[in-house]
Design a protein around this motif. Sequence first.
Motif, PDB file in Angstrom:
ATOM      1  N   GLU A  93       0.864  -1.194   0.000  1.00  0.00           N
ATOM      2  CA  GLU A  93       0.000   0.000   0.000  1.00  0.00           C
ATOM      3  C   GLU A  93       0.892   1.232   0.000  1.00  0.00           C
ATOM      4  OE1 GLU A  93      -3.274   0.010  -0.052  1.00  0.00           O
ATOM      5  OE2 GLU A  93      -3.993  -1.901   0.748  1.00  0.00           O
ATOM      6  N   ASP A 129      -4.944  -5.460   7.695  1.00  0.00           N
ATOM      7  CA  ASP A 129      -5.101  -6.305   6.511  1.00  0.00           C
ATOM      8  C   ASP A 129      -4.910  -5.407   5.295  1.00  0.00           C
ATOM      9  OD1 ASP A 129      -6.512  -7.559   4.200  1.00  0.00           O
ATOM     10  OD2 ASP A 129      -7.032  -9.088   5.656  1.00  0.00           O
ATOM     11  N   ASP A 144      -3.805  -4.953   0.882  1.00  0.00           N
ATOM     12  CA  ASP A 144      -3.822  -5.539  -0.457  1.00  0.00           C
ATOM     13  C   ASP A 144      -2.395  -5.568  -0.972  1.00  0.00           C
ATOM     14  OD1 ASP A 144      -4.285  -6.377  -2.986  1.00  0.00           O
ATOM     15  OD2 ASP A 144      -5.469  -4.651  -3.615  1.00  0.00           O
ATOM     16  N   GLY A 172      -2.208  -7.782  -5.095  1.00  0.00           N
ATOM     17  CA  GLY A 172      -3.442  -8.446  -5.490  1.00  0.00           C
ATOM     18  C   GLY A 172      -3.948  -9.486  -4.527  1.00  0.00           C
ATOM     19  N   LYS A 173      -3.247  -9.718  -3.440  1.00  0.00           N
ATOM     20  CA  LYS A 173      -3.668 -10.689  -2.441  1.00  0.00           C
ATOM     21  C   LYS A 173      -3.689 -10.030  -1.068  1.00  0.00           C
ATOM     22  CE  LYS A 173      -1.736 -14.730  -4.838  1.00  0.00           C
ATOM     23  NZ  LYS A 173      -0.820 -15.900  -4.706  1.00  0.00           N
ATOM     24  N   HIS A 174      -4.487 -10.605  -0.168  1.00  0.00           N
ATOM     25  CA  HIS A 174      -4.529 -10.100   1.200  1.00  0.00           C
ATOM     26  C   HIS A 174      -3.233 -10.477   1.924  1.00  0.00           C
ATOM     27  CE1 HIS A 174      -8.622  -8.546   1.619  1.00  0.00           C
ATOM     28  NE2 HIS A 174      -8.984  -9.511   0.782  1.00  0.00           N
TER      29      HIS A 174
END
Length: 889
Positions: free
Chosen positions: A713, A774, A776, A779-781
């Motif tokens: 992020e 949590d 991104d 593209g995945k958590h």
Amino acid sequence: MRFDPRVFRRIPLTACLVATTLLGTASSVALAAPSDEITVVPLGNATIKKGVQALSFRLSGASQGQSVQPLVFIGAQPQLAAPAGGVEGENPPPAPQVPATLSIEIGGKQLPDWVLSPRPTAYVINVDTIRANPEFAAGRLLAKLNLKSDAEALTIAVLGMPDPVLLGGPNRMSLDGPLSEFARSAQQAEARTYFQAMIDEFAGRRDQAITALRALCDAGESNVSRFARRSMRRLAYLERETKLTGNFLEHYRWGLYLQFCGLYRPAYDEFEECRVIYPMHADSQYRAGECFEMIGSDLIGLLQYIDRCETASPTSDATRLDVLAVIMKASSGTTLSDEDIVMLMDHLSIARKMIAAATSNAVRVEFTVQIVNSEDEFRIKEYANGISGPAPDKFEREGWFDGVIVIRPSAVGASAADVRVSPPGAGPRGASIATASHNARWSDFVEIAYQMMADAGRRSGAMTTLPPSEDAVSVGMAPSPQVGFSCRSALRYLLPRNAYAGVGVADLPLEESFLRTWRLDGPFSVVSGDSPAGLFENLPVTNGDTGKAMVFNDSNVSFESIVTGGASGRLRASCWVYVPNDQLVQLRTDQAHPLGVRVNGRIVRRGAEASSVETAGVYAAFAGIKLRKGWNTVEVVTRESNPIDASAFKASMLSVDGRPIGGFAVIHTKPDGNVVALNSGWSDGTATFDWKAVRDDWRRELPLLDLAEASGEKGLTLTSDVAGRFGHVAIAVPGRRPCANYRTPPTGWNKDSDRDVVFNNVLDWHREWCFAIDVDFKGKHRQLLFARPEALDAIAYCLKEDPAAAQRFNNVPPMKRLLGRVEIPGADCDHDLIVFDVWLGDESSWPIEEEDLLSPFGEFVTNEDFIGIVNPLIPVNPLAPASGPSNAG
């Protein structure tokens, strides 16, 4: 992952622990959370004799600015003495209970009578009454008691218990009396239900209590639900499997879990089991002692654990601090007895043991005691902070002592220790200096030694995470019993063992230890004083191709040869140091201005932050340096001064225990080979680290984490506002909407009104030990868990993840998924947060409170594999899946 007490249920107990004995009552409610506003502390049992008497009770949370907790007495109708005689071989009939009434007067105020019942009931002495009692300043409650009964005595359990605050309204701090009155008078219906559940539990009606508390766990009143969940955690523990085994890790996990949750009495029992299984596990010894002190042990009992912890800790590479303790026998009309002096020497010895145990023998404070009759035969001088002490000519040369303590008789009462500590190096011949009255005890001497170390580390810029002693109360278990406990906790948890390498105040460096060959370059442009990189901001690591090579025969490194008229900025001295093996060494610099130090590209000392404690003249600053096998790049940076001579410095390197380093060599030109690879100490979050491998040196071994890279992020920000024991740390993600586990980060923090007790993206410094986010990530958590150092062992061994974590991380446990650390600036010191890569499942299933992140159940590991011991009497796997708890529990 909401709280579910059923995960603990194995073999139900047949009777309520509370109802069995009064000691069991005190033990069972030693519970919940590292915050003085919710933790219950057992304060022991008291015997009240028939008739009128005065008794003094220890208070909980009444020192170091903590919340004052109400006292809760628990007792039942006493029994008459057993009749004499009887038929031989037959059990005598139980002695009958008889009515009893206890009248209580405190500070001239008559409290409501306590009429005892056959089953245990509770009586509350509230905060306002406690504060008004004549012994409050000494951390005690003095009460005049009158027991009216045919029985000769009544035994009660005494607790420090914050629960009465749920009363609400104007009387919440002033209402005294039976707990039944709180159940009748509480303003909120849910609070009335909670008090009735307490009454039922104390009376042995546990099923009724559990039913009521379970319904309150999601109560609309947040304080009630918080206390209810805390109580359910305790009751779930009471319902756990009672079978004991000889598996060390089983007990260690239970101890860590219970200690994290604030259940100090059962945590003590589990760490005690660890001690019995393997006495050389120093951490279990230390934690058992901590819990033992929290539940009211005497000093003799505590010292057994402190001694065993010291014995079980490493003895090599200990840094020695030499402190002179001058005891004045007579002063201001008061003369010390021989017994007074012996007691003082005992407490100095105890303080030495406490510091050695807290630092795992990384620091050994050696007290040298000198007894003088009066100031007339011991020439003194006035130093900083109004402290008077030995004149400098009493010391042959600088470095004889790191610190001096002057102890004088005092006519003031026994509670007045009157501790004062000077700024570092402000005492005779560069030592720190402190004073105390003869009323000082071991905790006061621990505070003095701690403050000397913390101030010296802050001054050098090499050890900036130890708060002042008055703020150490914010560290570790709460409520802290006294300042010595707080200082010990800070030494134990805020710095790993190897971080103490080289901590010092004054020293006698060996001539052969000075670094005399340097390459000088600069000046470089000036940087902001609050730059995160300090004096190294925008300054690449030297390549050895520029500057001027110099050899300084007198060990004084001067920049005069490279400074031209009108030039200004930062100046750098570089050299390459060879050692044949990886090792910790002590770096000492004698300097007039703050110096930045960088080793192999990693900043050891920022330099800029030390300016706030800079004093006139040259002073010694110490740091522990990790050198790797081969040639290590060492850079020292300072700002140019006028006159230029003020920029000069001396530097020396010794082993941590002050000896010459074998195979040591220094040159001013970069070697062609065997140069240690540069490491900036930063990570993008792709590398992971094993807690067991870095535990003794995590501040050096764990890199600083680039949160933008590790989270994916780019706009993610970390904000903080921490001052002393209050404040917050928060993660903000652009565009994230508030929900159960994400709140908009606060822009400030009011310690009296702001709070956060939910496990989310905000850490309340007073009430929580960890938080998570949590994100991104490509593209995945990805979920990042941030933990304060106090929580590291508990999270590493007991984190309860979502079942999908096993596949997600290829069965690598949380303790091997550390990503690094982040540094949080504070008003009094820096703070560390350690980051784990975790998977807690969908955010909607995250627990409400951090305590429910953990589980004491985990993968079975034999004693041989975990601690290297074999006991043939222990089953191969006492927690086998057929009968034991699952990993998911």
